[in-house]
Design an enzyme around this catalytic site. Sequence first.
Site, PDB file in Angstrom:
ATOM      1  N   GLU A 320       0.824  -1.217   0.000  1.00  0.00           N
ATOM      2  CA  GLU A 320       0.000   0.000   0.000  1.00  0.00           C
ATOM      3  C   GLU A 320       0.854   1.262   0.000  1.00  0.00           C
ATOM      4  O   GLU A 320       0.440   2.311  -0.510  1.00  0.00           O
ATOM      5  CB  GLU A 320      -0.957  -0.002   1.194  1.00  0.00           C
ATOM      6  CG  GLU A 320      -0.426   0.507   2.519  1.00  0.00           C
ATOM      7  CD  GLU A 320       0.641  -0.365   3.159  1.00  0.00           C
ATOM      8  OE1 GLU A 320       1.426   0.163   3.949  1.00  0.00           O
ATOM      9  OE2 GLU A 320       0.679  -1.574   2.859  1.00  0.00           O
ATOM     10  N   ASP A 321       2.055   1.197   0.574  1.00  0.00           N
ATOM     11  CA  ASP A 321       2.912   2.385   0.635  1.00  0.00           C
ATOM     12  C   ASP A 321       3.280   2.883  -0.759  1.00  0.00           C
ATOM     13  O   ASP A 321       3.143   4.072  -1.069  1.00  0.00           O
ATOM     14  CB  ASP A 321       4.173   2.096   1.456  1.00  0.00           C
ATOM     15  CG  ASP A 321       4.810   0.751   1.127  1.00  0.00           C
ATOM     16  OD1 ASP A 321       4.403   0.113   0.131  1.00  0.00           O
ATOM     17  OD2 ASP A 321       5.725   0.327   1.857  1.00  0.00           O
ATOM     18  N   ASN A 322       3.719   1.961  -1.617  1.00  0.00           N
ATOM     19  CA  ASN A 322       4.085   2.355  -2.973  1.00  0.00           C
ATOM     20  C   ASN A 322       2.874   2.800  -3.782  1.00  0.00           C
ATOM     21  O   ASN A 322       2.959   3.744  -4.578  1.00  0.00           O
ATOM     22  CB  ASN A 322       4.784   1.187  -3.683  1.00  0.00           C
ATOM     23  CG  ASN A 322       5.255   1.568  -5.069  1.00  0.00           C
ATOM     24  OD1 ASN A 322       6.230   2.284  -5.244  1.00  0.00           O
ATOM     25  ND2 ASN A 322       4.541   1.095  -6.079  1.00  0.00           N
TER      26      ASN A 322
END
EC number: 2.4.1.80
Length: 509
Positions: A320-322
């Site tokens: 989810e971060d990317n």
Amino acid sequence: MIMQLGLTSLAFLALKCDAYNIAPKIDTPNVEPFAPSGGLKLLAIVAIIWYVVVLLVAYYGFFEIMQKFSKRKTLPVPPQVEGVTILRPIKGIDPEMELCLQSAFDQDYPKFEIIICVESENDPGIGVAEALIRKYPHVDARILKGDSHNPDHFGPNPKVNNLAKGYSAGKYDIMWILDSNVWVCSGALSRSVDALNRSLDNGRSTFDFQTGKGRKVNLVHHVPMAISINPQTGTNLDEMFLFTSHSKFYISINKAALAPCVNGKSNLYRRSELDLAVKRLGKGSEPSLDGTTGILAKDAAYYGSKPGQGLRFFARYIGEDNMIATALWFQNGGRTGLTGDAAIQPLGGVNSTSLKNYLLRRIRWLRVRKHMVLEATLLEPTTECLLCGTFGTFAISTLFLQSYFNWKFFIFHLLVWMVTDYTQFHILLTNASQDTATCNVPYFAEPNFNAYGSPFESSNLRTFHRWVLYWLLREVLALPIWISAMLGTRIIWRNRPFRINVDLSAEEL
């Protein structure tokens, strides 16, 4: 007399041969000239171009570390103070979790709240969080607990499911997602808000507010680092990877700003910006982050229409971060920025110290990255010291040294790369926790911390022979890890099996 006659005869024969230009026959080895084929020359040209590119990217990051991460960090004086909601997701007990959580309470910033998000009301980490809230009564902090019988579930990503309630309930627009297992300096929040508001990357402006030129920073992140707090192979390899290869390229790619490269340990952005990015995803012009159509656009439109729910859309992704960084970058025209800070994770849990644990962690995240950034992941092994050096040595030997592989040049390459990594490792280790703000530095973030016994009293350098041993082991394992990751799609995360689909979403098995 006989000897004299023999010598006279030999002399006469030599003169006669010379007179007739007859040279005596001498057997000589038949040495063919070095002549690589046209195909090999072309391959060598491609290899040397890539070798130079890798070196430029690597040293671009190295010199940025030398310039921006080699000194004590200062505390900026922001022109205006905006409130910040710090979200810290908890799942069980992590190594030195109390010290890591405490770093949020110690932030040298006048206006913030802390929301500790817990998936289940039975989570053992709740006691640690409650003790810190009692210890810091002047800090606006609270715990949001999920329903153990009916937990939030917006997708297979448990971290996003856990954070969603805090994301919606936060008082302030600026959100700082800070994992429960990392420690940060007391001035990190102040520097991050300053970078977000003034659009700074390591102190350099990326956007001209008068002319509108450049890209505005809309996500601030911190370099992930790990400290091995026990003398085990797995954690030492993690420490080596994050302090050398990973940080070098992570910082270089961020500075070049060609595409987002973000680890989710410590991210700061505006809730309104992320909600807007999700809303734009739902309009259909770019219905998903990988260009596909269908249910992703429908879900994005749904979550984008409700303020404070944009984060829920990203529960479908393991990385989810990317994906959040990608949405903010491409949908909102922004970019990422660093502040010279690090998110330091102490490593030493019972289930994370072995060589097998290290291999599984690296394989897991390479498999995730394979679906998110396929081209970069396919090229990744060629950026490692051994394989990159092999290509470079072949190219330089073929084109300039009249051989296919000059071992002297290969050893020279290894030594230069190793010295670079050794220098970089200790620059980061020495300065990661150094801050002019009042900073309660835990023992594991002290530069002279020694997991093998008493502290290094006269020097903060790791023992050289041990450092070289783990450096070599990590380099040797890099290619086998990559091959194993490319051969599968199944990953184990938080003791749950997942499969990554072609649309980048994850499916729990």
